[in-house]
Scaffold this motif. Structure first.
Motif, short mmCIF file in Angstrom:
data_model
loop_
_atom_site.label_atom_id
_atom_site.label_comp_id
_atom_site.label_asym_id
_atom_site.label_seq_id
_atom_site.Cartn_x
_atom_site.Cartn_y
_atom_site.Cartn_z
N THR A 216 2.81 -1.70 -3.44
CA THR A 216 1.86 -0.81 -3.94
C THR A 216 1.85 -0.99 -5.58
O THR A 216 1.01 -0.99 -5.92
N SER A 220 -1.27 -2.55 -7.47
CA SER A 220 -1.91 -1.95 -8.93
C SER A 220 -1.94 -2.79 -9.91
O SER A 220 -2.70 -2.91 -10.75
N ALA A 262 0.47 0.21 -14.99
CA ALA A 262 -0.23 -0.05 -13.57
C ALA A 262 0.96 -0.19 -12.65
O ALA A 262 1.02 0.12 -11.35
N SER A 265 2.82 3.44 -11.86
CA SER A 265 1.88 4.70 -11.84
C SER A 265 2.45 5.23 -10.51
O SER A 265 2.19 6.45 -10.47
N HIS A 266 2.64 4.51 -9.53
CA HIS A 266 3.09 5.36 -8.08
C HIS A 266 4.35 5.99 -8.10
O HIS A 266 4.60 6.71 -7.19
N LYS A 296 -0.69 12.04 -12.88
CA LYS A 296 -1.61 11.44 -11.92
C LYS A 296 -2.41 12.20 -10.88
O LYS A 296 -3.64 11.65 -10.57
N TYR A 335 -4.75 1.76 -11.72
CA TYR A 335 -3.96 2.62 -10.53
C TYR A 335 -5.30 3.43 -9.90
O TYR A 335 -5.22 3.52 -8.47
N SER A 338 -7.07 1.20 -7.73
CA SER A 338 -6.46 0.81 -6.41
C SER A 338 -6.30 2.01 -5.45
O SER A 338 -6.33 1.92 -4.00
N LYS A 339 -6.63 3.33 -5.97
CA LYS A 339 -6.70 4.36 -5.11
C LYS A 339 -8.07 4.66 -4.66
O LYS A 339 -8.35 5.76 -3.88
#
Length: 392
Positions: A216, A220, A262, A265-266, A296, A335, A338-339
Motif C-alpha cells: 500500500t 501511493s 505518500a 499516509s496509510h 486523512k 494518497y 490511490s484511494k
C-alpha cells in the motif's frame, strides 16, 4: 606520488551519466607532502585534502580494519606504502572500485567495468559486511540505476540479509539512515529503495511500521511519481519547451515532502510520529506527514460537514500556518488518488471553505460585546456559518 580519479566520477562517465563531482585518491604521499603543495586537510578520521584551486577532494590511499560496531568502528592506515589496489579493495561495490589515471587508463582489479556492462551491483570483498551503512547505500544505488536495468548480485543480497539479521543496522545513526533515505526518495524510482530493503530484511530496525502494509505504501509512492511526471509533461507542453526549468531547493524539498507523505499516509498518527522520530526527520517534513496521517479521514471524505472542516482547519492551524496547510493539501494528493478520490475537486472544496472562514473578522465579533472565553466560541460559530454557506 600518483593521483587517480576514483569512484562515482569514473562509474558515471562509463554509464554516460553527468559527472557531478570528482574524487581523487593519492598513492605514495604523506599529509606533510600534501600540505606543502597547498592542499588543505579536512578529514578527521583519515587524511582528506581539498585542492588549492578546484576544492575537489583528494584522499590518501588507505586500508581499513574493523575494530568495533557500526560504520565508525574502523582503524585506518593511510601510510605512503598503501597501494591503489589495497585502497580499491576496501570499497563497497565493484562499480565504485574503478580508478582512472591521468592518461585516461582504467585500473579495474575487481571487475567493476564488466559489472557495469552487465548491470550488476556486486560487493568487492567480504569486508563489505563490516559496514552496516552499506545495506542502505546499495539500496540507494539500486534505486538510482533501476532505470538502466541494474540488479543486485545474488551473493551480495545474501550478504545484506546476513548483515540485517545480525542486528548491526541498529547501530547506525539516524542521520546517516535518513540521508540515504532522503536521497533515494528524490530518485526516479524511489519505491526500489524500500523494495530492496525489504528483500534484504532491512526494514525492521528503521522502518518497522511499513513492514505490515508495504504494498500500500509503495503504491501511493508510485502514484506520487506518476503525478509529478504528468505535471512535468503538462508544463513542457504548455510552455512549448523541450526541457523543464531547473529545480530550486524549495521545489526539491516540496518533492521530498510529497513523496514521504505518500509513503506514510496509510499509517496512524502515532506510528508516523514514531517513524519520523526514529529517523530524526526534519520538522519541515515530519509535520506534514503527521498531519496527513492524523486528518486523512477528514481529507478523504468528499461530503464532510462544516464542523469536520472547521476541526481540520483548527487542528492544522490553517489560520496562522496557511502555507503549511497548502503544502499538506498538495502532499496528500498521491494518497487521495490511490484511494480513488477526485482530489482536484476535494482540494478546491477545502480551499474554498478555508477562504470563507478566513473572512470572519474577530474584531467584528468583539464589537458586538462578546468578551473573554466567549470570543473563541463565537468565532468558531461564525466560521462554521461561513463554511456552511458555501458547502451546503
Amino acid at each position: 606520488m600518483q593521483v587517480y580519479l576514483v569512484g562515482g566520477a569514473v562509474r558515471d562517465a562509463l554509464l554516460n551519466r553527468k559527472v557531478v563531482e570528482r574524487d581523487y585518491v593519492v598513492v605514495g604521499a604523506t599529509p606533510e607532502k600534501m600540505l606543502s603543495q597547498g592542499f588543505t586537510q579536512v578529514g578527521k578520521d583519515f587524511p582528506v585534502f581539498l585542492h588549492p584551486k578546484t576544492q575537489e577532494e583528494y584522499a590518501l590511499a588507505r586500508t581499513e580494519r574493523k575494530s568495533g560496531k557500526g560504520y565508525t568502528g574502523f582503524v585506518c592506515d593511510a601510510s605512503s606504502s598503501v597501494t591503489l589496489e589495497e585502497d580499491l579493495l576496501r570499497r563497497d561495490l565493484t562499480v565504485n572500485a574503478i580508478a582512472q589515471d591521468n592518461y585516461g587508463k582504467l585500473i579495474d582489479p575487481y571487475g567493476g567495468k564488466k559489472d557495469l556492462e552487465n548491470r550488476v551491483l556486486r560487493h568487492v570483498s567480504e569486508a563489505f559486511s563490516e559496514d552496516p551503512l552499506r545495506v542502505f547505500r546499495v539500496a540507494r544505488f539500486a534505486t538510482r540505476y533501476a532505470y538502466l536495468g541494474f540488479t543486485i548480485a545474488t551473493e551480495t543480497m545474501a550478504l545484506m540479509q546476513s548483515m540485517a539479521e545480525s542486528g548491526e543496522l541498529s547501530t547506525l545513526s539516524a542521520e546517516r539512515v535518513w540521508q540515504e533515505t532522503k536521497r533515494s526518495l528524490l530518485e526516479k524510482t524511489p519505491h526500489v529503495f524500500f523494495t530492496v530493503l525489504n528483500q534484504a530484511h532491512g526494514l525492521n530496525d528503521w522502518f518497522t511500521e511499513l513492514e505490515s502494509n508495504l504494498d500500500t505504501a509503495l503504491a501511493s509512492l508510485k502514484t506520487a511519481v506518476d503525478l509529478e511526471k504528468a505535471e512535468n509533461e503538462s508544463f513542457v507542453k504548455d510552455t512549448s519547451s523541450e526541457t523543464p526549468l531547473p529545480e530550486s531547493s524549495d521545489s526539491e524539498t516540496a518533492r521530498l515532502i510529497t513523496r514521504f507523505t505518500a509513503l506514510l499516509s496509510h499509517l496512524g498518527e502515532e506510528d508516523a510520529k514514531q517513524l519520523c522520530s526514529r529517523l530524526k526527520v526534519q520538522n519541515q517534513v515530519s509535520e506534514i506527514v503527521i498531519l496527513a496521517c492524523k486528518f486523512k479521514d477528514f481529507l478523504l471524505t468528499m461530503q464532510n460537514s462544516p464542523a469536520d472542516l472547521l476541526a481540520l482547519f483548527n487542528g492544522c492551524d490553517a489560520w496562522r500556518r496557511e502555507e503549511r496547510f497548502t503544502l499538506l493539501l498538495s502532499a496528500f494528493a498521491p494518497y487521495a488518488h490511490s484511494k480513488g478520490v477526485d482530489w482536484q475537486e476535494q482540494q478546491k472544496r477545502i480551499e474554498n471553505a478555508l477562504a470563507a472562514a478566513k473572512q470572519v473578522n474577530v474584531q467584528d465579533i468583539i464589537a458586538t460585546g462578546v468578551k473573554g472565553p466567549e470570543i473563541k466560541d463565537a468565532l468558531n460559530r461564525a466560521k462554521l456559518s461561513a463554511i456552511a454557506s458555501i458547502t451546503d
